[in-house]
Design a protein around this motif. Sequence first.
Motif, short mmCIF file in Angstrom:
data_model
loop_
_atom_site.label_atom_id
_atom_site.label_comp_id
_atom_site.label_asym_id
_atom_site.label_seq_id
_atom_site.Cartn_x
_atom_site.Cartn_y
_atom_site.Cartn_z
N PRO A 130 -5.33 1.42 -23.58
CA PRO A 130 -6.24 2.53 -24.23
C PRO A 130 -5.31 3.84 -24.02
CG PRO A 130 -6.77 1.85 -21.89
CD PRO A 130 -5.66 1.00 -22.31
N ALA A 131 -6.06 5.10 -24.27
CA ALA A 131 -5.28 6.25 -24.25
C ALA A 131 -5.47 6.63 -22.85
CB ALA A 131 -5.81 7.16 -25.23
N THR A 132 -6.59 6.51 -22.22
CA THR A 132 -6.71 6.96 -20.89
C THR A 132 -7.72 5.97 -20.14
OG1 THR A 132 -8.89 8.13 -21.59
CG2 THR A 132 -6.98 9.59 -21.62
N SER A 178 -4.42 -3.95 -17.12
CA SER A 178 -4.05 -4.63 -18.51
C SER A 178 -3.87 -3.53 -19.67
CB SER A 178 -4.90 -5.75 -18.93
OG SER A 178 -4.24 -6.37 -20.00
N LEU A 179 -2.43 -3.02 -19.88
CA LEU A 179 -2.24 -2.33 -20.86
C LEU A 179 -1.66 -3.12 -22.02
CD1 LEU A 179 -0.71 0.93 -18.96
CD2 LEU A 179 -3.18 0.07 -19.65
N GLU A 180 -2.17 -2.96 -23.12
CA GLU A 180 -1.59 -3.73 -24.05
C GLU A 180 -0.82 -2.83 -25.45
OE1 GLU A 180 -4.23 -6.65 -25.58
OE2 GLU A 180 -3.17 -7.24 -27.36
N CYS A 181 0.26 -3.29 -25.81
CA CYS A 181 1.12 -2.75 -26.86
C CYS A 181 1.21 -4.05 -27.64
CB CYS A 181 2.40 -2.10 -26.36
SG CYS A 181 3.76 -1.54 -27.38
N THR A 182 1.19 -3.42 -29.23
CA THR A 182 1.59 -4.33 -30.32
C THR A 182 2.32 -3.24 -31.47
OG1 THR A 182 -0.50 -3.74 -31.53
CG2 THR A 182 -0.51 -5.78 -30.06
N VAL A 183 3.28 -4.06 -31.97
CA VAL A 183 4.12 -3.41 -32.94
C VAL A 183 4.04 -4.25 -34.30
CG1 VAL A 183 6.60 -2.71 -33.58
CG2 VAL A 183 5.80 -3.03 -31.20
N GLU A 184 4.07 -3.51 -35.42
CA GLU A 184 3.89 -3.99 -36.84
C GLU A 184 4.80 -3.65 -37.68
OE1 GLU A 184 -0.35 -2.50 -38.28
OE2 GLU A 184 -1.46 -3.76 -36.77
N THR A 219 -0.73 5.80 -22.28
CA THR A 219 -1.78 5.85 -21.67
C THR A 219 -1.69 6.49 -20.37
OG1 THR A 219 -2.03 3.47 -22.46
CG2 THR A 219 -3.31 3.96 -20.24
N ARG A 220 -2.67 7.49 -20.16
CA ARG A 220 -2.88 8.04 -18.98
C ARG A 220 -3.68 7.37 -17.90
NH1 ARG A 220 -0.04 11.74 -16.84
NH2 ARG A 220 -0.06 12.89 -18.74
N LEU A 221 -2.78 6.76 -16.90
CA LEU A 221 -3.83 6.02 -15.98
C LEU A 221 -3.99 6.88 -14.77
CD1 LEU A 221 -4.88 3.31 -14.76
CD2 LEU A 221 -2.64 2.75 -14.10
N THR A 222 -5.16 6.81 -14.16
CA THR A 222 -5.66 7.60 -12.97
C THR A 222 -6.28 6.48 -12.27
OG1 THR A 222 -5.73 9.71 -14.06
CG2 THR A 222 -6.79 9.34 -11.78
N VAL A 223 -5.32 6.36 -10.90
CA VAL A 223 -6.11 5.40 -9.93
C VAL A 223 -6.70 6.29 -8.89
CG1 VAL A 223 -5.55 3.44 -8.35
CG2 VAL A 223 -4.16 3.70 -10.35
N VAL A 224 -7.98 5.95 -8.56
CA VAL A 224 -8.72 6.88 -7.61
C VAL A 224 -9.27 5.74 -6.52
CG1 VAL A 224 -9.50 8.27 -9.38
CG2 VAL A 224 -10.84 6.06 -9.06
#
Lengths: 111, 112
Positions: free
Chosen positions: A8-10, A20-26, A106-111
């Motif tokens: 996701p974006a955030t 889990s961050l996902e990335c796909t290329v076309e 993706t901006r990840l914030t761990v709280v």
Amino acid sequence: SQTIHQWPATLVQPVGSPLSLECTVEGTSNPNLYWYRQAAGRGLQLLFYSIGIDQISSEVPQNLSASRPQDRQFILSSKKLLLSDSGFYLCAWSVGISEAFFGQGTRLTVV
Amino acid sequence: TQLLEQSPQFLSIQEGENLTVYCNSSSVFSSLQWYRQEPGEGPVLLVTVVTGGEVKKLKRLTFQFGDARKDSSLHITAAQPGDTGLYLCAGAGGSTLGRLYFGRGTQLTVWP
């Protein structure tokens, strides 16, 4: 034309939760794929890069892992997030040793 | 250790001024790239230089690759507020296949 999707974006996650961050290329085949982390306003720290399926190199020992289940899919994971995992994560692709093309991050914030 | 050193780290100038950003290394690269990044987005490629001594121009931006292919510079003429961003250099062709080496970046702010 080639495109890269990252989601996701955030993301806001509690400490100890999985990631889990996902990335796909076309539009391209057998790309080199990268995961970077970036501190605020600073350069890029390479976390993982892959030159093919099941060929993943880790640059920095950490709480993260990467997988490439398909040629154009790259996943960044963690079983238990730490506060220090917060940051801006970028996926990128390249062909050979040419320039890299980045996702939106993706901006990840761990709280 | 950082393979590519960028300087300065921060640069704050007025609109209309000229500036130069440097990217230096003790290693030889087969190519070197410059990217610009805006907050919250991924870096976007500006240019790739391949040949030692090569000079490329992109409107008000001039990029130069050192003769020994170890360093590069980015010169901006008559900077504008739209030039504000993080400028990153990256070297390709080191000892590891597929690996790009990024500098820490230069944060440029152009005030109107």
